[in-house]
Scaffold this motif. Sequence first.
Motif, mmCIF file in Angstrom:
data_model
loop_
_atom_site.group_PDB
_atom_site.id
_atom_site.type_symbol
_atom_site.label_atom_id
_atom_site.label_comp_id
_atom_site.label_asym_id
_atom_site.label_seq_id
_atom_site.Cartn_x
_atom_site.Cartn_y
_atom_site.Cartn_z
ATOM 1 N N ALA B 89 32.579 56.778 70.657
ATOM 2 C CA ALA B 89 32.205 56.169 69.203
ATOM 3 C C ALA B 89 32.297 57.379 67.831
ATOM 4 O O ALA B 89 32.988 57.358 66.632
ATOM 5 N N ALA B 90 32.266 58.648 68.403
ATOM 6 C CA ALA B 90 32.773 59.160 67.459
ATOM 7 C C ALA B 90 34.135 60.496 67.100
ATOM 8 O O ALA B 90 33.517 60.822 65.941
ATOM 9 N N ASP B 91 34.869 59.580 67.798
ATOM 10 C CA ASP B 91 35.908 60.698 67.671
ATOM 11 C C ASP B 91 36.987 59.445 66.742
ATOM 12 O O ASP B 91 36.422 58.279 66.771
ATOM 13 N N THR B 275 30.399 69.988 59.737
ATOM 14 C CA THR B 275 31.842 69.129 60.869
ATOM 15 C C THR B 275 31.146 69.187 61.419
ATOM 16 O O THR B 275 31.403 67.876 61.997
ATOM 17 N N ARG B 276 31.078 69.777 62.543
ATOM 18 C CA ARG B 276 30.500 69.713 63.496
ATOM 19 C C ARG B 276 30.017 68.650 63.963
ATOM 20 O O ARG B 276 29.487 68.494 65.136
ATOM 21 N N ALA B 277 28.468 69.022 63.179
ATOM 22 C CA ALA B 277 27.430 67.434 63.341
ATOM 23 C C ALA B 277 27.709 66.136 62.832
ATOM 24 O O ALA B 277 27.092 65.463 63.231
ATOM 25 N N PRO B 284 35.366 65.474 69.090
ATOM 26 C CA PRO B 284 34.104 65.102 69.327
ATOM 27 C C PRO B 284 33.390 65.717 70.368
ATOM 28 O O PRO B 284 32.740 65.908 70.721
ATOM 29 N N LEU B 285 34.005 66.517 71.525
ATOM 30 C CA LEU B 285 33.608 67.043 72.359
ATOM 31 C C LEU B 285 32.897 68.176 72.284
ATOM 32 O O LEU B 285 31.370 69.183 72.598
ATOM 33 N N PHE B 293 24.210 65.908 74.999
ATOM 34 C CA PHE B 293 23.981 66.027 76.680
ATOM 35 C C PHE B 293 24.482 67.014 76.860
ATOM 36 O O PHE B 293 23.932 66.944 78.527
ATOM 37 N N PHE B 294 25.311 68.504 76.569
ATOM 38 C CA PHE B 294 26.162 69.392 77.977
ATOM 39 C C PHE B 294 24.531 69.549 78.333
ATOM 40 O O PHE B 294 24.294 70.522 79.027
ATOM 41 N N LEU B 295 23.609 70.302 77.334
ATOM 42 C CA LEU B 295 22.228 70.697 77.408
ATOM 43 C C LEU B 295 21.775 69.873 77.957
ATOM 44 O O LEU B 295 21.176 70.757 79.354
ATOM 45 N N ILE B 296 21.998 68.711 78.103
ATOM 46 C CA ILE B 296 20.807 68.204 79.129
ATOM 47 C C ILE B 296 21.855 68.511 80.952
ATOM 48 O O ILE B 296 20.688 68.691 81.545
#
Lengths: 318, 676
Positions: B89-91, B275-277, B284-285, B293-296
Amino acid sequence: MTLFIQLLLVGIISGSVYALIALGYTMVYGIIELINFAHGDIFMMGTFITITIYSAFHITDNPPFGMPIVAALVVAFLASTILCAILGVVIERIAYRPLRNAPRLAPLISAIGVSLILEDVGKLWKGLSPISPPQIFNTIYYIGPITISITDIIVVVTAAVLMIALQWMVTSTRIGRAMRAVAQDREAAALMGVNVDRIISFTFLVGAGLAGAAGFIFLLKFPTTTFTIGFELGLIAFTAAVLGGIGNLVGAMLGGLLIGLIGSLVNLIPNSSDPNVHGFGIPHGGGAWSLAIIFAILILILVFRPSGLLGQQTPEKV
Amino acid sequence: MAVPMHTSNRLFLPARDTRMLLIKWVVALIVPLAVFNFVWQGDALINNVILGFINPASAPVTDGQLVEAVIFIAIFYLTLLALAGYLVAADSGRRGVLEVWIDILIFTVVPILLIVATSNNLILGLALCGIVWPIYFILRRRIPFLSFLNPKSVPPPEGLRLIDSEQRAIMIGRARAGGFWFGTSFAVIWLFVDLIFFLSGQLPTELLVVTAIRTVLLPLGGYFLGQLGGMLAVRRTLAANGNGNGNHASEESSLRSRRQKERQILATSRASEETRAVVPNDLPLRSTGARNFFLILLVAFVVFYPVIDPFLFGSGTAGRLSGYNDAGYYVILALGLNIVVGFAGLLDLGYVAFFAIGAYAWGIVGSTQLGFISPIHIPFNALSGLFWPMLLVTALIAAGWGVLLGAPTLRLRGDYLAIVTLGFGEIVPVVFLNLDTLTNGTNGIVGVHSPAFFGVFWSQITPIPYYYLILALIGLTIFANIRLRDSRLGRAWIAMREDEIAAASSGVNLVRTKLFAFGTGAFFSGLAGAYYSAKLGGVSPETFGFGDSVIYLAMVVIGGIGSIPGVIVGALTVYSINLFILNSLDTLASDPTNFLHSFDQFIVNIVPGFTFGNIRNLVFGIILIVIMIFRPAGLIPSARRRRELTRAPEGEAALELGSLDVTTTDPGFEAEVRIE
């Protein structure tokens, strides 16, 4: 009283070695405001080079006085001074020059890195255990109850000559004037036609050369050296430089002598468990606390004179 | 760089391009996952858990660990499914497929392969990555042929602000498809592998049932979790109304004075950070949403690490955990020092003093030493329980000394301050060494008690309780650091660091602010000290030298002064270089089959007595210099430092400013700019 004078002498002798090392710290700091942590390890390299030269000349303890011994001493002194000077310049070129415009702590960390590298090189070169140089002079003079060896005189005289020569160079020669100019304002000096990079290299050359000479002198008097000695003596010498007012040459000499005297005179403080002193004193006697007392005095002095004994009070700029 | 107008048309792609997106992200996620599962031991974890439930007697782990492992697996896969939806979705679709795949390969597959290649040695594998990644960066920057791999700094598309509800629905739909197809493809691959194993007789029949359930559950879960990921992505889009940039032209004409130019440059850097947010995103990565997500995943990995470790890294869990426990108090020390050096800008070269004070505080109270030096006799079995209140008391004692020792430095500046702190760092160990009556002198203190807690068995040889203790302490320290940084006090520290006089004239009380910095920094080293003596079971005066203070400082500077994640990474890097990597190299070199062996022999012939452990400082020193030359602001510089060092060129400014939610001329702009 005899003990006091004897300790005073010891203090002056070790103080002159500290002063020679402290000069290198203070010169580098004066010109690029960097605490050159590697400086003490350059001194260590100087002691190792000296020992290597002695063994190349097959000098043993108490050698008969003659041509070979004079030649060995001269070669060792020159080799130690020159090689250390070159080492200093190389270090500046590799580890400090690329960081000239980096954040303030970056060159400090890089200096710590160089110090660690030199320590391990020393360890690989001469091993972990302390090594002893041959004891060359053992003539001792008695002045009343006080003993002075000829080594003591040589150490103090050599150190004094080197310091006077340095002072003359900085105050009275063209390159000394350039050094002071760069220390005062690097950009203005560059605008006046001073090659700043070359002057900084030269400062490292002289500072490291003095450390090499100090390595040679140190071995005349003190019986052992090891790969960590640069760290230990470097710390004390750095303290001496700050005590005198970092960036100030006379201050470094004064600071070195003071620290040498303090470190030696604290041995007068008795051990509190000694029955003769009736509980007066501190546990283990003053000698065990010398480092703590040196730093305590340093802190006290800095609290009342925040820029060291001879340092200039820099006005705060807005 | 100017944005071509047609980019806004590409914002919502036609169906064919959606398919492209799906392929891009499904492959990008499946390849590392498959490598993790089938090349490394990823599926051993799952299979062992399932076998443990089917046949508890033969399970290698206890029931409690089984449950923990299940929770970890659940979190791991659920997060991945949602991540798949989010990414699709974010790409924005503007970065090519090949670039993404190569990045994924380098940053996920290569580490896993390196860990496997170094016989499942996590630290050594990551250290090799530390060599491979810089090479990759240099290659793609230097070689023109590879330059397409560089992420381009493209400003957010003009149409960004105009995402209405219909387009949001499209995004969520794409996310659902992403999660579903990711789940499906993974289920199919796994089914296939399981069938092969089953047919070759290596898979117990009971597991086939699990395989079947999984094959159904994965696509189904993917559908719903993908939708969740899509919803998370949509929350990061900018709303269609508000913050229009209609008055952009007039803004430009008013940007005249120097003051406003400064603001504009700051805003430009901030816009490029923002722009990162924003979603849709070119990368998107790296977007903020993906980072969550990575933090989780990271937190799950760290929390459940003791359970996962035996499956992923083989035997020797206790030894490894013990090593990580030591790394833990270095992290706390580095974070504490970061307050003094990083936030407040006071160079402290004697930080080890407070660590020593903390260690001795619990060392004296937690052993029989207190009974020797005072009439207080604490019952032997109450000692362990006393650890918890003493943890706080110890930290407060250290903080008190921090304030006391900080007081003489108040008038000093720069390096004079450094030398006084260095002095205290030297004095404190000498005092501990010589005050025999209090500290047992050279012999140090032995027989220090471990903590006790709710019937858990604590001792120096069981690292798991210590692991969770240090994890909790680190969590507390990080939380406190972040809260302090953003507090009024933290902003005063930063103001003082930047300019003492300006801070003082803005009403910052320098004396109080400095003393608070020393006190707070010492507080955390006190915590670390108490933990250290409890873990080691003793304290010895030789362990606190100037060299240690220097190492702590190196951790802070290497990581990035003032940056909390940077300092953590710095501490772990320095610790692993110092104590893990070179020791492992020696172990490898002593193995005659390894290629390092002949290399080692070669050097030993030249330099007798050579070992890798012997040149620890040499290697460490070289790494210090190299990092300082190539990344003088540290591995992960703080955002503020990055803004100062890399300012955006002025030409781009006008273009990117539009993506800010507060424009530079708004009165609220400066309040919005985060301080770090």
